[in-house]
Scaffold this active site. Structure first.
Site, short mmCIF file in Angstrom:
data_model
loop_
_atom_site.label_atom_id
_atom_site.label_comp_id
_atom_site.label_asym_id
_atom_site.label_seq_id
_atom_site.Cartn_x
_atom_site.Cartn_y
_atom_site.Cartn_z
N HIS A 43 0.82 -1.19 -0.13
CA HIS A 43 -0.06 0.04 -0.11
C HIS A 43 0.78 1.23 -0.03
O HIS A 43 1.13 1.87 1.06
CB HIS A 43 -0.94 -0.13 1.36
CG HIS A 43 -2.04 -1.11 1.42
ND1 HIS A 43 -3.00 -1.14 0.84
CD2 HIS A 43 -1.63 -2.40 1.75
CE1 HIS A 43 -3.78 -2.30 1.17
NE2 HIS A 43 -2.68 -3.11 1.53
N GLY A 99 -4.38 -3.53 11.44
CA GLY A 99 -4.69 -4.20 10.15
C GLY A 99 -6.50 -3.99 9.94
O GLY A 99 -6.84 -3.40 9.08
N LEU A 143 -9.69 -2.58 10.25
CA LEU A 143 -9.65 -1.31 10.35
C LEU A 143 -10.73 -1.02 11.62
O LEU A 143 -11.74 -1.57 11.75
CB LEU A 143 -10.10 -0.56 9.34
CG LEU A 143 -9.31 -0.72 7.79
CD1 LEU A 143 -9.98 -0.07 6.53
CD2 LEU A 143 -8.30 0.08 8.27
N ASP A 182 -10.18 6.92 6.41
CA ASP A 182 -11.55 6.68 5.82
C ASP A 182 -11.98 5.47 6.32
O ASP A 182 -13.20 5.47 6.64
CB ASP A 182 -11.73 7.03 4.43
CG ASP A 182 -11.58 8.47 3.93
OD1 ASP A 182 -12.21 9.29 4.38
OD2 ASP A 182 -10.78 8.71 3.14
N ASN A 195 -8.74 11.29 2.81
CA ASN A 195 -8.45 11.50 1.39
C ASN A 195 -9.48 11.04 0.48
O ASN A 195 -9.17 11.20 -0.83
CB ASN A 195 -6.90 10.68 1.26
CG ASN A 195 -7.17 9.24 1.44
OD1 ASN A 195 -8.33 8.55 1.06
ND2 ASN A 195 -6.13 8.50 1.96
N ILE A 200 -10.63 8.13 -0.40
CA ILE A 200 -10.21 7.40 -1.46
C ILE A 200 -10.11 5.91 -0.66
O ILE A 200 -9.45 5.81 0.32
CB ILE A 200 -8.86 7.50 -2.26
CG1 ILE A 200 -9.18 8.65 -3.08
CG2 ILE A 200 -8.63 6.21 -2.99
CD1 ILE A 200 -9.92 8.40 -4.43
N HIS A 233 -3.76 2.76 -4.01
CA HIS A 233 -4.12 2.47 -2.58
C HIS A 233 -3.58 1.39 -2.18
O HIS A 233 -2.90 1.29 -1.35
CB HIS A 233 -5.82 2.41 -2.32
CG HIS A 233 -6.14 1.93 -0.90
ND1 HIS A 233 -6.40 2.58 0.21
CD2 HIS A 233 -6.14 0.56 -0.69
CE1 HIS A 233 -6.49 1.92 1.27
NE2 HIS A 233 -6.53 0.80 0.81
N GLU A 278 -20.20 -3.81 22.79
CA GLU A 278 -19.26 -5.01 23.03
C GLU A 278 -18.04 -4.75 22.04
O GLU A 278 -16.99 -5.38 22.55
CB GLU A 278 -20.31 -6.22 22.66
CG GLU A 278 -21.27 -6.39 23.53
CD GLU A 278 -22.38 -5.90 23.02
OE1 GLU A 278 -23.41 -5.94 23.89
OE2 GLU A 278 -22.39 -5.06 22.14
N PHE A 316 -23.63 -12.56 22.93
CA PHE A 316 -22.82 -11.09 22.50
C PHE A 316 -21.37 -10.89 22.48
O PHE A 316 -20.99 -10.07 21.64
CB PHE A 316 -23.44 -9.94 23.01
CG PHE A 316 -24.94 -9.82 23.27
CD1 PHE A 316 -25.85 -10.19 21.94
CD2 PHE A 316 -25.68 -9.54 24.30
CE1 PHE A 316 -27.31 -10.06 22.13
CE2 PHE A 316 -27.00 -9.64 24.42
CZ PHE A 316 -27.87 -9.85 23.33
N ASP A 366 -35.70 -15.75 28.34
CA ASP A 366 -35.11 -14.54 26.98
C ASP A 366 -35.23 -15.36 25.81
O ASP A 366 -35.10 -14.39 24.54
CB ASP A 366 -33.98 -14.00 27.36
CG ASP A 366 -33.92 -12.74 28.12
OD1 ASP A 366 -35.04 -12.16 28.31
OD2 ASP A 366 -32.88 -12.38 28.84
N HIS A 393 -31.07 -14.88 22.78
CA HIS A 393 -30.07 -14.64 23.73
C HIS A 393 -29.49 -15.92 24.20
O HIS A 393 -28.33 -15.84 25.15
CB HIS A 393 -30.70 -13.82 24.93
CG HIS A 393 -31.00 -12.65 24.98
ND1 HIS A 393 -31.63 -12.26 23.57
CD2 HIS A 393 -30.68 -11.65 25.67
CE1 HIS A 393 -31.66 -10.85 23.86
NE2 HIS A 393 -31.24 -10.39 24.78
N ARG A 441 -26.32 -17.96 34.22
CA ARG A 441 -27.20 -17.22 34.96
C ARG A 441 -28.21 -17.99 36.32
O ARG A 441 -28.38 -17.46 37.14
CB ARG A 441 -28.42 -16.81 33.85
CG ARG A 441 -29.87 -15.98 34.61
CD ARG A 441 -30.65 -15.75 33.60
NE ARG A 441 -31.71 -14.78 33.94
CZ ARG A 441 -32.93 -15.34 34.28
NH1 ARG A 441 -33.18 -16.51 34.61
NH2 ARG A 441 -33.74 -14.33 34.70
#
Length: 737
Positions: free
Chosen positions: A60, A148, A150, A193, A223, A225, A299, A457, A483, A515, A519, A566
């Site tokens: 890159h 790495g 993003l 970006d 930028n 791009i 890029h 999370e 989750f 639930d 869940h 629980r």
């Protein structure tokens, strides 16, 4: 951390207020004190980016070219660092969130004298090099985090800023929030970006605004791009306005080549200590490539020999030479070493005075820097009396935390808005909150101990990584097990970086009950066990929970998830059953077969161990010698020697049954060909946990039947039962679907 500026906006002549439109024609003005040699060094960084990618054939180059001025300014002037001591506790931290532009960082590490040399840049992205395709912490000196994927780096930077504040409060409590401390420093980050499109960065940035992290400065390389070229096709919001809404201090630099404007913006950002700062820097990716600048093509691909040569001509470099670095340039940039050593020498007397005046905090500082646990800390761990009515392991976990908190000031944590469900908040402990953010229920201060991540999370996982990367605290964060999917990328990165963070994952099965299936985790245990380097610990009762916490905290080189119920689970009578100390080995004999030689072995984890114990009673009453093995952590068991593993699971015993309220994946290697697996091959339903276990065949009677099948299969030399091992129930979903 004193507010050094009442007006934090950069001067109008230095930072433009225009956040949109095309960038101005590059105007490489330099800040005071910089000269032509600095300009040459910046252009050298651009050339090195082109040459390194061209040589390896992939990478890159474009962003590394356009970020060269900013990165140079940061490393040469703004980041307080000493390359001769990369672990200096008072150093600023730098996070390159767009890890694909690793050359941006590698070149500055080379310039600054961290140990990288020109040969390392030439070896970019090749086997055994110090310059892998994305920065890796622990692999290359000066790299503070592995980036790495993003957005993760933004979360890491927020976590580092939070950790810096908490550590300051632990080590230097006499210095109030408005006073300077020897531990004050700044977290600098670059975001792209792509980083700001990923939702995790928004989650983390929102929390940073709430926390008023004035020690955090992020420069957004705007930028416009990405790989698919112009970001207008997918990314059009006003990022600056979004960050203003988060509560950040926001500035604009209309031309990233205008280093005088950038310098002024960074000065204003550092002076703003009551809010995190965002500098929106408009750049032209790949500048000054005559044919490929401002395109998606630059890029993630090499420029090609002709374009490299053309760009070198624009910059005044010899197109026939590669990796061209003038001696005077490297001599000039390496003066960072002298400046860094001078900064550390200036800081040292204040640190020495602090140590002398605060011997207790100094001893704690030394211990935390090596993540050494204090002597006798485990004596505070509670033990739980036998109780057939039992206790939820989430409640036992909360009791463990409350007991060990006084001995371990480095331990802190919270949850993703589930403190009462996860039992992560210790009563009486102050919240980590600015004064203006405290509530009637949650109060504390900027150096408090109870974290509130909000319903975020993914950011919680990445922030915890940043906290662990920053220093010696031990952080935990809680949510429901189902989750964990939201935070999985950050969990994987914690494992990759070998960070000792702890996940408190509660509501571990269909046992959470009403639930319902949204869940109720089914596939999650197998999915998490698939992450290399993550310990997944599912204790069967309160005493296993205590030993699990002790063992997790004794490990400094890996993350762990403690998976908790629980519903109440019986607290086993350890005078009749095996000691919970076996938890530390990952698996142990909980109940032995009559006569000591089992005909069948029942193995289980967490909530279902009680089912195995009940099934054993039935089998033993029928004359079948039966052993029960609790396997709270497969990863810890795998670390034991073969002698211990064979002692717990004798290879000669072929009749085996596993019981876990989850998918069967991963259990075949434990039960063998003749074994049977009692689990789930479908989602849950909304009902009481007792009803669900009965309807879905997670009962002692089902285990007894599976054991008899396995005994017969072992005698016949047969393999697994035809079809799935897991019981299926045609009517299991009718009530809910």
């Amino acid at each position: 951390m004193a507010d050094k500026s009442t007006e934090s906006e950069a001067p109008a002549e230095a930072a433009s207020d225009s956040p949109t439109g095309s960038p101005a024609q590059p105007n490489p003005t330099l800040p005071e004190g910089f000269g032509e040699l600095d300009r040459t060094a910046i252009d050298t960084a651009r050339v090195l980016a082109m040459d390194a990618v061209q040589k390896v054939g992939n990478g890159h180059p474009g962003t590394a070219m356009s970020l060269a001025p900013l990165a140079y300014l940061l490393f040469q002037k703004w980041i307080r660092h000493d390359p001769s001591d990369p672990n200096w506790v008072a150093r600023d931290r730098f996070v390159l969130s767009p890890g694909h532009t690793a050359l941006t960082l590698y070149t500055q590490l080379y310039f600054s004298g961290y140990g990288l040399e020109l040969d390392d840049l030439e070896a970019l992205r090749t086997w055994g090099s110090q310059t892998p395709g994305h920065p890796e912490v622990g692999h290359t000196k000066g790299v503070e985090t592995t980036t790495g994927p993003l957005g993760q780096g933004v979360g890491n930077a927020v976590g580092m800023a939070m950790a810096a504040r908490r550590e300051r409060g632990i080590w230097d409590p006499s210095a109030g929030p408005a006073e300077d401390s020897v531990f004050d420093h700044t977290i600098w980050a670059i975001a792209s970006d792509g980083d700001l499109q990923e939702g995790i960065s928004g989650e983390a940035s929102s929390l940073a605004g709430t926390q008023q992290l004035g020690n955090l400065v992020v420069v957004y390389d705007d930028n416009k791009i990405s790989i698919e070229d112009d970001t207008t096709i997918a990314f059009t919001e006003d990022v600056a306005a979004r960050y203003e809404a988060y509560g950040w201090h926001v500035q604009h630099v209309a031309d990233s080549e205008d280093l005088a404007a950038m310098d002024a913006a960074l000065a204003a950002a550092k002076a703003e200590t009551t809010r995190p700062s965002l500098v929106v820097s408009r750049s032209i990716i790949g500048w000054p490539s005559p044919g490929k600048q401002n395109t998606g093509g630059i890029h993630g691909s090499a420029l090609g020999e002709e374009e490299v040569a053309a760009t070198k001509k624009v910059l005044g470099f010899d197109p026939e030479q590669t990796f061209q670095v003038a001696d005077e340039v490297i001599a000039h940039t390496r003066k960072v070493l002298e400046r860094g050593q001078a900064a550390r020498a200036e800081w040292q007397p204040g640190f020495d005075a602090w140590k002398q005046a605060n011997p207790d905090q100094a001893a704690l500082f030394d211990r935390m820097r090596t993540r050494t646990l204090p002597e006798g800390w485990a004596d505070a761990l509670p033990t739980f009396d036998a109780d057939p009515k039992g206790m939820a392991t989430r409640k036992a976990s909360g009791a463990v935390l409350a007991a060990i908190y006084p001995a371990l000031p480095e331990l802190w944590g919270g949850s993703a808005d589930l403190a009462e469900s996860n039992n992560t908040a210790v009563e009486g402990e102050p919240s980590f909150l600015p004064p203006s953010r405290q509530t009637k229920m949650w109060n504390g201060g900027p150096f408090g101990r109870t974290l509130h991540f909000g319903i975020r999370e993914h950011a919680m996982g990445s922030i915890m990584n940043g906290i662990a990367l920053h220093g010696g605290t031990r952080v935990y964060g809680g949510t429901f097990l189902t989750f964990s999917d939201y935070m999985r990328p950050a969990v994987r990165l914690a494992a990759l970086m070998q960070l000792p963070v702890t996940y408190v994952w509660t509501h571990d099965s269909i046992g959470l009950g009403e639930d319902g299936p949204t869940h109720q985790p089914i596939e999650h245990l197998a999915a998490l066990r698939a992450i290399i380097g993550l310990d997944v610990v599912r204790p069967a009762d309160a005493n296993e929970t205590a030993v699990a916490w002790r063992t997790i905290l004794e490990n400094n080189d890996r993350p762990a998830g403690i998976v908790l119920s629980r519903q109440n689970l019986p607290v086993f009578d350890r005078s009749e059953l095996g000691s919970a100390e076996g938890t530390a080995k990952g698996a142990y004999v909980l109940a032995e077969a009559s006569g000591g030689t089992p005909e069948v072995i029942l193995m289980s984890t967490g909530s279902e161990v009680q089912i195995a114990v009940a099934a054993r009673e039935q089998l033993e009453a029928a004359g079948t010698p039966t052993r029960v093995v609790s396997i709270p952590c497969q990863e810890w068991f795998a670390e034991q020697g073969p002698a211990y593993r064979d002692e717990v699971l004798p290879p000669t015993v072929k009749a085996r049954v596993s019981i876990e309220a989850a998918v069967a994946m991963g259990w075949r290697e434990f039960v063998g060909d003749a074994g049977r697996i009692v689990g789930l091959d479908h989602y849950g339903a909304s009902a009481s946990f007792q009803k669900l276990y009965d309807e879905f065949g997670l009962t002692a009677e089902a285990v007894v039947a599976a054991a008899r099948e396995s005994i017969q299969a072992a005698a016949d030399g047969a393999g697994p039962a035809s079809g799935a091992d897991v019981p299926t129930h045609e009517n299991a979903h009718t009530a809910d679907h």
